[in-house]
Design a protein around this motif. Structure first.
Motif, PDB file in Angstrom:
ATOM      1  N   HIS A   1       0.869  -1.181   0.000  1.00 33.26           N
ATOM      2  CA  HIS A   1       0.000   0.000   0.000  1.00 33.26           C
ATOM      3  C   HIS A   1       0.905   1.230   0.000  1.00 33.26           C
ATOM      4  O   HIS A   1       1.754   1.384   0.873  1.00 33.26           O
ATOM      5  CB  HIS A   1      -0.882  -0.029   1.254  1.00 33.26           C
ATOM      6  CG  HIS A   1      -1.845   1.097   1.380  1.00 33.26           C
ATOM      7  ND1 HIS A   1      -2.838   1.335   0.466  1.00 33.26           N
ATOM      8  CD2 HIS A   1      -1.971   2.050   2.327  1.00 33.26           C
ATOM      9  CE1 HIS A   1      -3.546   2.393   0.845  1.00 33.26           C
ATOM     10  NE2 HIS A   1      -3.026   2.849   1.978  1.00 33.26           N
ATOM     11  N   LEU A   2       0.751   2.088  -0.996  1.00 31.71           N
ATOM     12  CA  LEU A   2       1.547   3.303  -1.134  1.00 31.71           C
ATOM     13  C   LEU A   2       0.780   4.466  -0.528  1.00 31.71           C
ATOM     14  O   LEU A   2      -0.386   4.684  -0.860  1.00 31.71           O
ATOM     15  CB  LEU A   2       1.825   3.573  -2.610  1.00 31.71           C
ATOM     16  CG  LEU A   2       2.552   4.867  -2.953  1.00 31.71           C
ATOM     17  CD1 LEU A   2       3.981   4.822  -2.428  1.00 31.71           C
ATOM     18  CD2 LEU A   2       2.540   5.077  -4.453  1.00 31.71           C
ATOM     19  N   ILE A   3       1.445   5.200   0.381  1.00 32.59           N
ATOM     20  CA  ILE A   3       0.773   6.352   0.987  1.00 32.59           C
ATOM     21  C   ILE A   3       1.657   7.593   0.885  1.00 32.59           C
ATOM     22  O   ILE A   3       2.881   7.503   0.889  1.00 32.59           O
ATOM     23  CB  ILE A   3       0.386   6.105   2.461  1.00 32.59           C
ATOM     24  CG1 ILE A   3       1.621   5.917   3.351  1.00 32.59           C
ATOM     25  CG2 ILE A   3      -0.548   4.921   2.581  1.00 32.59           C
ATOM     26  CD1 ILE A   3       1.305   5.854   4.840  1.00 32.59           C
ATOM     27  N   LEU A   4       1.018   8.726   0.793  1.00 29.72           N
ATOM     28  CA  LEU A   4       1.682  10.022   0.861  1.00 29.72           C
ATOM     29  C   LEU A   4       1.402  10.560   2.253  1.00 29.72           C
ATOM     30  O   LEU A   4       0.241  10.820   2.609  1.00 29.72           O
ATOM     31  CB  LEU A   4       1.132  10.971  -0.205  1.00 29.72           C
ATOM     32  CG  LEU A   4       1.675  12.396  -0.180  1.00 29.72           C
ATOM     33  CD1 LEU A   4       3.189  12.399  -0.395  1.00 29.72           C
ATOM     34  CD2 LEU A   4       0.983  13.231  -1.245  1.00 29.72           C
ATOM     35  N   VAL A   5       2.432  10.683   3.053  1.00 28.03           N
ATOM     36  CA  VAL A   5       2.260  11.150   4.431  1.00 28.03           C
ATOM     37  C   VAL A   5       1.951  12.640   4.399  1.00 28.03           C
ATOM     38  O   VAL A   5       2.669  13.423   3.775  1.00 28.03           O
ATOM     39  CB  VAL A   5       3.517  10.859   5.280  1.00 28.03           C
ATOM     40  CG1 VAL A   5       3.345  11.395   6.689  1.00 28.03           C
ATOM     41  CG2 VAL A   5       3.797   9.362   5.304  1.00 28.03           C
TER      42      VAL A   5
ATOM     43  N   PRO B   1      -6.960   9.053   5.929  1.00 29.52           N
ATOM     44  CA  PRO B   1      -6.953   8.252   4.696  1.00 29.52           C
ATOM     45  C   PRO B   1      -5.844   7.196   4.670  1.00 29.52           C
ATOM     46  O   PRO B   1      -5.983   6.175   4.005  1.00 29.52           O
ATOM     47  CB  PRO B   1      -6.732   9.288   3.593  1.00 29.52           C
ATOM     48  CG  PRO B   1      -7.180  10.579   4.173  1.00 29.52           C
ATOM     49  CD  PRO B   1      -6.861  10.483   5.640  1.00 29.52           C
ATOM     50  N   ASN B   2      -4.772   7.431   5.395  1.00 30.12           N
ATOM     51  CA  ASN B   2      -3.683   6.459   5.445  1.00 30.12           C
ATOM     52  C   ASN B   2      -3.919   5.359   6.483  1.00 30.12           C
ATOM     53  O   ASN B   2      -3.443   4.242   6.329  1.00 30.12           O
ATOM     54  CB  ASN B   2      -2.357   7.163   5.750  1.00 30.12           C
ATOM     55  CG  ASN B   2      -1.920   8.065   4.621  1.00 30.12           C
ATOM     56  OD1 ASN B   2      -2.186   7.793   3.460  1.00 30.12           O
ATOM     57  ND2 ASN B   2      -1.249   9.142   4.951  1.00 30.12           N
ATOM     58  N   ILE B   3      -4.647   5.672   7.516  1.00 27.74           N
ATOM     59  CA  ILE B   3      -4.887   4.713   8.595  1.00 27.74           C
ATOM     60  C   ILE B   3      -6.071   3.787   8.298  1.00 27.74           C
ATOM     61  O   ILE B   3      -6.031   2.600   8.617  1.00 27.74           O
ATOM     62  CB  ILE B   3      -5.120   5.445   9.940  1.00 27.74           C
ATOM     63  CG1 ILE B   3      -3.853   6.193  10.343  1.00 27.74           C
ATOM     64  CG2 ILE B   3      -5.559   4.491  11.033  1.00 27.74           C
ATOM     65  CD1 ILE B   3      -4.030   7.108  11.547  1.00 27.74           C
TER      66      ILE B   3
END
Length: 96
Positions: free
Chosen positions: A6-10, A16-18
């Motif tokens: 899973h690619l996330i932009l911090v 949305p990331n959690i």
């Protein structure tokens, strides 16, 4: 459904990331974080949530858009690692 990476932009918005991590049917085996220098602390907070759930973490540092001294090498390495980890359907097509 099995999600390997899973690619996330911090960013300043963690929800949305959690959210996918908390859903057992969506939980990936690995999270790749794209992290700008000003989001390092937030990436650590996310890592503290993900790791106890057995999720491997990889961080890729990205430069802020307004910065002049960008590191193309680090970004290229990060993209190459993401492509390698991606499922075959997500990889770019081979040139003819």
């Amino acid at each position: 459904m099995t999600i390997s990476t899973h690619l996330i932009l911090v960013s300043a918005q963690p929800i949305p990331n959690i959210t996918p991590i908390l859903d057992d049917s969506l939980r990936p085996q690995k999270v790749v974080m794209l992290v700008s220098p000003d989001m390092t602390e937030r990436s650590q907070a996310l890592e503290n949530i993900f790791k106890p759930r057995g999720i491997r973490i990889e961080r890729c540092t990205i430069d802020n858009p307004g910065m002049r001294n960008t590191s193309a090498t680090g970004y290229s390495t990060c993209l190459r690692n993401i492509r390698t980890a991606a499922s075959p359907s997500m990889r770019p097509a081979a040139p003819n």
